[in-house]
Design an enzyme around this catalytic site. Structure first.
Site, PDB file in Angstrom:
ATOM      1  N   CYS A  89       2.424   2.492   8.066  1.00 43.88           N
ATOM      2  CA  CYS A  89       1.744   2.924   9.287  1.00 43.88           C
ATOM      3  C   CYS A  89       0.432   3.646   8.986  1.00 43.88           C
ATOM      4  CB  CYS A  89       2.616   3.903  10.063  1.00 43.88           C
ATOM      5  SG  CYS A  89       4.265   3.321  10.376  1.00 43.88           S
TER       6      CYS A  89
ATOM      7  N   ARG B 182      -2.854  -1.750   4.764  1.00 43.36           N
ATOM      8  CA  ARG B 182      -1.646  -0.984   4.444  1.00 43.36           C
ATOM      9  C   ARG B 182      -0.380  -1.722   4.857  1.00 43.36           C
ATOM     10  NH1 ARG B 182      -3.153   4.712   4.150  1.00 43.36           N
ATOM     11  NH2 ARG B 182      -1.144   5.398   4.918  1.00 43.36           N
TER      12      ARG B 182
ATOM     13  N   TRP C 155       4.401  -0.049  10.969  1.00 43.94           N
ATOM     14  CA  TRP C 155       5.230  -0.878  10.089  1.00 43.94           C
ATOM     15  C   TRP C 155       6.660  -0.463  10.418  1.00 43.94           C
ATOM     16  CZ3 TRP C 155       8.718  -0.267   5.974  1.00 43.94           C
ATOM     17  CH2 TRP C 155       8.906  -1.394   5.178  1.00 43.94           C
TER      18      TRP C 155
ATOM     19  N   ASN D  86       3.299   8.628  11.767  1.00 44.38           N
ATOM     20  CA  ASN D  86       3.537   7.905  10.523  1.00 44.38           C
ATOM     21  C   ASN D  86       4.599   8.698   9.769  1.00 44.38           C
ATOM     22  OD1 ASN D  86       3.396   6.736   8.012  1.00 44.38           O
ATOM     23  ND2 ASN D  86       1.256   7.240   7.620  1.00 44.38           N
ATOM     24  N   GLY D  87       5.676   8.041   9.334  1.00 47.61           N
ATOM     25  CA  GLY D  87       6.740   8.739   8.609  1.00 47.61           C
ATOM     26  C   GLY D  87       8.090   8.425   9.217  1.00 47.61           C
TER      27      GLY D  87
ATOM     28  N   GLU E 202       6.307  -9.298 -13.470  1.00 47.01           N
ATOM     29  CA  GLU E 202       5.176  -9.082 -12.575  1.00 47.01           C
ATOM     30  C   GLU E 202       4.717 -10.411 -11.953  1.00 47.01           C
ATOM     31  OE1 GLU E 202       3.922  -6.821 -11.006  1.00 47.01           O
ATOM     32  OE2 GLU E 202       1.890  -7.432 -10.509  1.00 47.01           O
TER      33      GLU E 202
ATOM     34  N   LYS F 263       4.548 -11.156  -7.988  1.00 44.80           N
ATOM     35  CA  LYS F 263       3.315 -11.608  -7.313  1.00 44.80           C
ATOM     36  C   LYS F 263       3.594 -12.870  -6.513  1.00 44.80           C
ATOM     37  CE  LYS F 263       1.533  -8.979  -7.499  1.00 44.80           C
ATOM     38  NZ  LYS F 263       1.401  -7.609  -7.784  1.00 44.80           N
TER      39      LYS F 263
ATOM     40  N   GLU G 180       5.971 -12.280  -3.412  1.00 43.21           N
ATOM     41  CA  GLU G 180       5.501 -11.444  -2.297  1.00 43.21           C
ATOM     42  C   GLU G 180       4.415 -12.123  -1.463  1.00 43.21           C
ATOM     43  OE1 GLU G 180       3.689  -7.656  -3.287  1.00 43.21           O
ATOM     44  OE2 GLU G 180       2.926  -8.468  -5.150  1.00 43.21           O
TER      45      GLU G 180
ATOM     46  N   HIS H 253      23.109 -16.671 -20.421  1.00 48.04           N
ATOM     47  CA  HIS H 253      24.207 -15.791 -20.001  1.00 48.04           C
ATOM     48  C   HIS H 253      24.448 -15.856 -18.499  1.00 48.04           C
ATOM     49  CE1 HIS H 253      24.538 -14.242 -24.027  1.00 48.04           C
ATOM     50  NE2 HIS H 253      23.226 -14.045 -24.049  1.00 48.04           N
TER      51      HIS H 253
ATOM     52  N   LYS I  97       1.051  -1.706   2.057  1.00 48.15           N
ATOM     53  CA  LYS I  97       0.309  -1.352   0.843  1.00 48.15           C
ATOM     54  C   LYS I  97       0.717   0.011   0.317  1.00 48.15           C
ATOM     55  CE  LYS I  97      -2.876  -1.913  -2.268  1.00 48.15           C
ATOM     56  NZ  LYS I  97      -2.510  -2.836  -3.357  1.00 48.15           N
TER      57      LYS I  97
END
Ligand code: F6R
Length: 600
Positions: free
Chosen positions: A2, A27, A73, A99-100, A477, A481, A484, A500, A595
């Site tokens: 947010c 964000r 968000w 926000n929170g 990584e 990438k 996402e 395994h 973000k």
């Protein structure tokens, strides 16, 4: 996550708020809204979707001098118009953005608001209804706001409008980022200086449990007990052009291309007058005195931490553990006698990492934050900071911050080694320079990467990344990438682990991207490639010059064996980018992601 903006002054409030929200889009969000106040009262416009959708419903003819805006968000309640902020109290007097996360909102609802008909599923609405309730009981707005803040458990950045208070924004902060920006005959509020850079570059930081009463020509910061606080402002060192895409179609591509330059900038930033790498003496001392280092981070920053462990153990010979912050906070390992904590966070605001920082500080330990954001919460609250010097990273998928973190970790390891009397058998400055040149070569290999993406990933539903040693970490990584931004299910595995269990997933045509940059494991990773190929996989081997085989799909320029992650990650970033484009995904703003992850 947010984002909040607020404006109070004489300019076009609606346009300033919308532009500010556009700057916060990076964000991550799923709905947005603004509220402006004028002589007719408060006008709210909110919509699910993008700021462009919000623009579509805003009545631009409304003239106002005061307003607040928000990108949401979703945490409590689905993304919808009803749950989008701003939220208004039942009487219509108060309007709030938040926000929170308010942890005790259910309890507050039960205790105080049973008679109020709530219109959203959000925790935020509870706050604005409580303020309304206390004001109806006779309190002034400031008092009602303060009383409400005193009851909230959790994190908040808040901006409140009162239809009866002339040209004022009431602001408060706890754990979620919020700044007040200063102007000539106007003031602003923003989660991030970037949002309001269009109107001012002068900001005042807010600390946790502070409230602020903002008018167009005054900013009164107070603690929750009412004590006045004075604090100097600072100039946000952001260049407006740093946050523009320029000629690039996406921020992600721009940020991938910036990596060689960022690596060179980092080397320069950490060189002393005689050209030697240097860090703050206090950091070198803390590193030397520690008997074990605990690297704590999330996501991509965690992956950089894994590489950092290799650097510190190889060069400085200090044992290192790397932990995912959200696990560490609830499941702390037995700590050594003299630990030092290293937090890696691009944004410096990640709530999971911050929760660990708060805990280890309470336990009396020292902490170093490696971040891209000077003045961020994790930087302020740690004992020491090392900056990434990467410039703003706007795309949700982290690229240049990852390689910047790795470069800074290499420098930290190299300088610590020296401080401990350990001579490196290579020149780190020179090798980082060679790596930066190699990164440039890879940034120029876009056509090849686009080709690999269309050959291997255009229609697949899954993809595996394998590697051994440090290549395994880079594979993790690469997989993050790819998943996402392209939504292809992608996983990274240690080459030796396939047999395994994971090898059961290999089907005809499953793409397996293998990295081979380490001589010590070159034969064994190639053995793993044969194992998957024998079961129908479509392997794509990316190797380092000197270790290549004829059938390899791409050969990376040679760099020092410790620095290979700086170059080997770039093909993964580019392949992911082109795979996302092929699938028509929103590269810079992938679904469900944010973000700056400011909730735990
Ligand atoms: C992935 C990504 C995230 C972040 C993670 C931690 O591309 O960007 O995994 O790395 O959310 O964020 P910071 O580094 O800001 O603490």
């Amino acid at each position: 996550m947010c984002g909040i903006v607020g404006y109070i002054g004489h300019q076009d409030t609606i346009e300033i708020l919308l532009k500010g929200l556009e700057k916060l889009e990076y964000r991550g969000y799923d709905s947005a809204g603004i509220a402006v106040r004028n002589q007719d009262g408060i006008h709210i416009f909110k919509e699910k979707g993008r700021i462009a959708d919000l623009r579509g419903i805003v009545d631009q003819s409304v003239e106002a001098k005061t307003g607040i805006g928000h990108t949401r968000w979703a945490t409590h309640g689905v993304p919808s118009k009803e749950n989008a902020h701003p939220h208004q109290s039942a009487s219509g007097r108060f309007t709030l953005v938040h926000n929170g996360v308010i942890e005790n909102y259910e309890q507050l609802k039960r205790e105080y608001l049973l008679d109020v008909a709530l219109v959203s599923d959000t925790d935020t609405e509870i706050i604005v209804q409580l303020i309304d309730l206390f004001s109806k009981e006779g309190m002034e707005t400031e008092e009602a706001f303060r009383k409400t803040l005193g009851m909230l458990k959790g994190s908040y950045a808040l901006a409140l409008l009162d239809s009866e208070a002339a040209e004022t924004i009431f602001v408060a902060k706890n754990k979620s980022p919020l700044l007040v920006g200063l102007g000539d005959d106007f003031n602003v509020v923003a989660s991030d200086a970037m949002a309001m850079l269009q109107v001012t570059d002068e900001y005042v930081e807010l600390m946790d449990k502070e409230m602020v009463i903002v008018t167009k020509d005054s900013v009164a910061i107070k603690k929750l007990d009412g004590t006045a606080v004075t604090r100097d402002s600072y100039k946000a060192e952001l260049d407006a052009s740093d946050i523009e895409k320029g000629t690039y179609p996406h921020y992600m591509l721009k940020e991938i291309d910036e990596q060689p330059l960022v690596t060179r900038k980092i080397v320069q930033a950490y060189q002393n007058e005689s050209g030697e790498l240097a860090i703050d003496d206090k950091i070198a001392k803390a590193m030397d005195e520690a008997d074990r280092l605990y690297i704590v981070a999330c996501g991509t920053s965690y992956h950089a931490g894994l590489v950092g462990k290799q650097y510190i153990e190889n060069m400085a010979k200090i044992p290192v553990e790397v932990h995912v912050a959200s696990e560490f906070v609830y499941n702390m390992p037995l700590l050594s006698e003299k630990p030092l904590f290293i937090f890696i966070s691009q944004s410096g605001e990640t709530a999971d990492s911050r929760a660990v920082l708060v805990k280890v500080k309470e336990m009396g330990y020292k902490a170093l934050t490696i971040t891209n954001a000077p003045g961020s919460t994790l930087s302020r609250e740690a004992d020491y900071t090392m900056l990434l010097h990467a410039g703003p990273e706007i795309a949700v998928a982290s690229t240049k911050a990852y390689t910047a973190q790795i470069s800074v970790l290499a420098i930290l390891a190299g300088v610590t080694a020296k401080a401990r009397g350990i001579e490196l058998d290579f020149d780190l400055v020179k090798e980082l320079g060679i790596a930066a040149n190699a990164m440039e070569v890879l940034c120029d290999a876009k056509e090849e990467m686009e080709q690999i993406a269309s050959e291997y990933l255009a229609t697949t539903r899954n993809c595996f990344f394998i590697g051994r040693s440090v290549d395994f970490y880079v594979g993790l990584e690469g997989a993050l990438k790819l998943k996402e931004i392209s939504y292809i299910q992608a996983e990274g595995f240690a080459g030796g682990e396939l047999k395994h269990g994971t090898i059961a997933l290999i089907e005809d045509g499953t793409p397996v991207i293998a990295l081979a940059t380490q001589e010590s494991v070159n034969l064994s990773i190639r053995g793993n490639v044969k194992e998957v190929a024998a079961r129908g996989a479509n392997p794509c081997v990316i190797s380092m010059k000197g270790l290549e085989s004829e059938s390899d799909r791409f050969v990376l320029p040679e760099v020092h064996k410790l620095l290979t992650p700086l170059v080997s990650v770039i093909p993964f970033q580019l392949i992911s980018y082109y795979a996302a484009l092929h699938r028509e995904c929103d590269v810079d703003k992938p679904r469900n992601l944010a973000k700056s992850v400011t909730v735990e």
